[in-house]
Enzyme design. Structure first.
Site, short mmCIF file in Angstrom:
data_model
loop_
_atom_site.label_atom_id
_atom_site.label_comp_id
_atom_site.label_asym_id
_atom_site.label_seq_id
_atom_site.Cartn_x
_atom_site.Cartn_y
_atom_site.Cartn_z
N GLY A 71 0.85 -1.27 0.08
CA GLY A 71 0.16 -0.10 -0.11
C GLY A 71 1.00 1.43 -0.04
O GLY A 71 0.53 2.28 -0.68
N HIS A 202 -1.92 -7.89 2.65
CA HIS A 202 -1.74 -8.36 4.14
C HIS A 202 -2.71 -7.92 5.03
O HIS A 202 -2.93 -8.39 5.93
CB HIS A 202 -0.38 -8.07 4.58
CG HIS A 202 0.04 -6.75 4.85
ND1 HIS A 202 -0.02 -6.41 6.33
CD2 HIS A 202 0.47 -5.59 4.30
CE1 HIS A 202 0.40 -5.19 6.05
NE2 HIS A 202 0.60 -4.77 4.96
N CYS A 327 2.50 1.51 12.54
CA CYS A 327 3.52 2.47 11.97
C CYS A 327 3.81 3.68 13.20
O CYS A 327 4.73 4.41 13.31
CB CYS A 327 3.45 3.03 11.02
SG CYS A 327 1.93 3.54 10.44
#
Ligand code: PLP
Length: 390
Positions: A71, A202, A327
């Site tokens: 992505g 994923h 993240c």
């Protein structure tokens, strides 16, 4: 100790069928899809079959699907190429975007002098699309609008059909980060005038390291990775054939079971809201995540006490969960999304927790989470009482 996984917005476990499909391909179909001999052509056929499968899902043409590594790469490519190759002078976005979008935009601002306008969401995390219209009316600069479909931290869903119509009416290009909704929702890009979108395998039980970008043909977008003519010269580099086979299998399973999976996950989410509300006094839910019109895979909770170690403590009890997006969860300061939806007082005195589900999540998993949270808050009360008596 049986471990419990409640971090499916970060990544999902691979399905057995996906692993089997990938292993089968790795063993039997190792050709380079750009080779003209039969080994290469066999790999090429596989790629084109998966491309067709994705195109059918999105109601677009196969030529509009470009395989990428993830992505992040898809979003980087779209935003940077719009500036480099399509003459974009201004980008309109919001502070809710994933870092791969917000950092790409910032880079284009710093390196290319692109003007950037942000639409601030309201305290529920919603974007008022009349503000988008106002901004578009206010300038003639060639504009790209980048607004995500569903937020990965609070699960708010944006009306991409309406956003796309507004963009079209004002001649702006429209990109939507659809990483959290691809394969989880029906998407029909023959009806939604989005120009660019992104996907990561994923997030729906496929492998890491493979995704795709949807690039509407009429935009004429070019690639930013140069080299060979792979992917219609839009993304040079030998394709990840086994990964793409895994993406195809994961997409097939998600689409075949979408209604059943969505029904199950929504039931689990409702159960989590009910149990947490009952057993953790003072708990709140952020954004729209506890409402029916939100992403069914994500529930963003706000614990009524400050405990920056909560993720670690839950992990020690065998429960994997994150406090924000994967993240930013290692960072000590709150994420931009939390800064948008929480008051200063809430940021100082509360703890956000993102619970994210898959079709594999059970009510027992939720019971274990609630019990663990109760133990942790009981320990906090005991510690506080001891400290007061010391
Ligand atoms: N966009 C959103 C909304 C995401 O949630 C993520 C992953 O967390 C990404 C983009 C990045 O995807 P990838 O991990 O495939 O780079």
């Amino acid at each position: 100790m049986d471990k419990i996984y409640l971090d499916n917005a970060a990544t999902t476990p691979l399905s057995e069928e996906v692993i089997d499909a990938m292993v089968g391909i790795m063993k039997t179909n190792f050709g380079n899809p750009s080779s003209t001999h039969s080994f290469g052509q066999e790999a090429k056929i596989l790629l084109e079959n998966v491309r067709r499968q994705i195109a059918d899902y999105l109601h677009v043409t196969p030529a509009e699907i470009i395989f990428t590594s993830c992505g992040t790469e898809s979003n980087n490519m779209i935003i940077k190429s719009c500036v480099e190759h399509l003459g974009i002078e201004r980008i309109i976005s919001s502070p809710l975007e994933h870092k791969c979008v917000s950092e790409s935009i910032l880079e284009m601002k710093n390196r290319k002098g692109v003007e950037v306008n942000y639409i601030r969401p309201d305290e529920k995390g919603d974007i008022d699309l009349s503000k988008l219209e106002e901004l578009l009316k206010a300038s003639d600069k060639k504009t790209l609008v980048s607004l995500m479909h569903a937020n990965n931290e609070i699960g708010n869903i944006m009306d991409i059909k309406k956003a796309a119509e507004i963009c079209k009416a004002h001649n702006a290009l429209f990109h939507s980060d659809t990483v959290q909704t691809m394969a989880h929702m029906d998407l029909d890009f023959s009806d939604v005038a989005v120009d660019f979108a992104s996907c990561s395998a994923h997030k729906f039980h496929g492998p890491k390291g493979v995704g795709f970008a949807f690039i509407r043909k009429s935009t004429g977008l070019k690639g930013i990775i140069t080299g060979g003519p792979q992917e219609r010269s839009l993304r040079a580099g030998t394709e990840n054939v086994a990964g793409i086979a895994g993406l195809g299998k994961a997409l097939e399973l998600s689409l075949d079971n979408m209604e059943v999976y969505a029904g199950h996950i929504q039931e689990i989410k409702d159960y989590a809201i009910e149990r947490l509300s009952m057993d953790i006094p003072g708990i709140k839910f952020n954004g729209r995540s506890a409402q029916k019109n939100s992403l069914y895979t994500v529930l963003s909770a706000l614990l009524p006490y400050k405990n920056p170690l909560i993720g670690l403590q839950l992990d020690m009890k065998g429960i994997a969960i994150s406090q924000g997006s994967a993240c930013s969860s290692g960072a000590s300061k709150p994420s931009m999304v939390m800064m948008m939806v929480l008051s200063e007082d809430e940021m100082d005195s509360c703890t956000p927790l993102r619970i994210s589900f898959s079709h594999l999540t059970t009510k027992e998993d939720i019971d274990a989470l609630v019990n663990a949270l109760k133990e942790i808050s009981d320990d906090l009360v005991i510690e506080k009482t001891n400290a007061e008596h010391r």
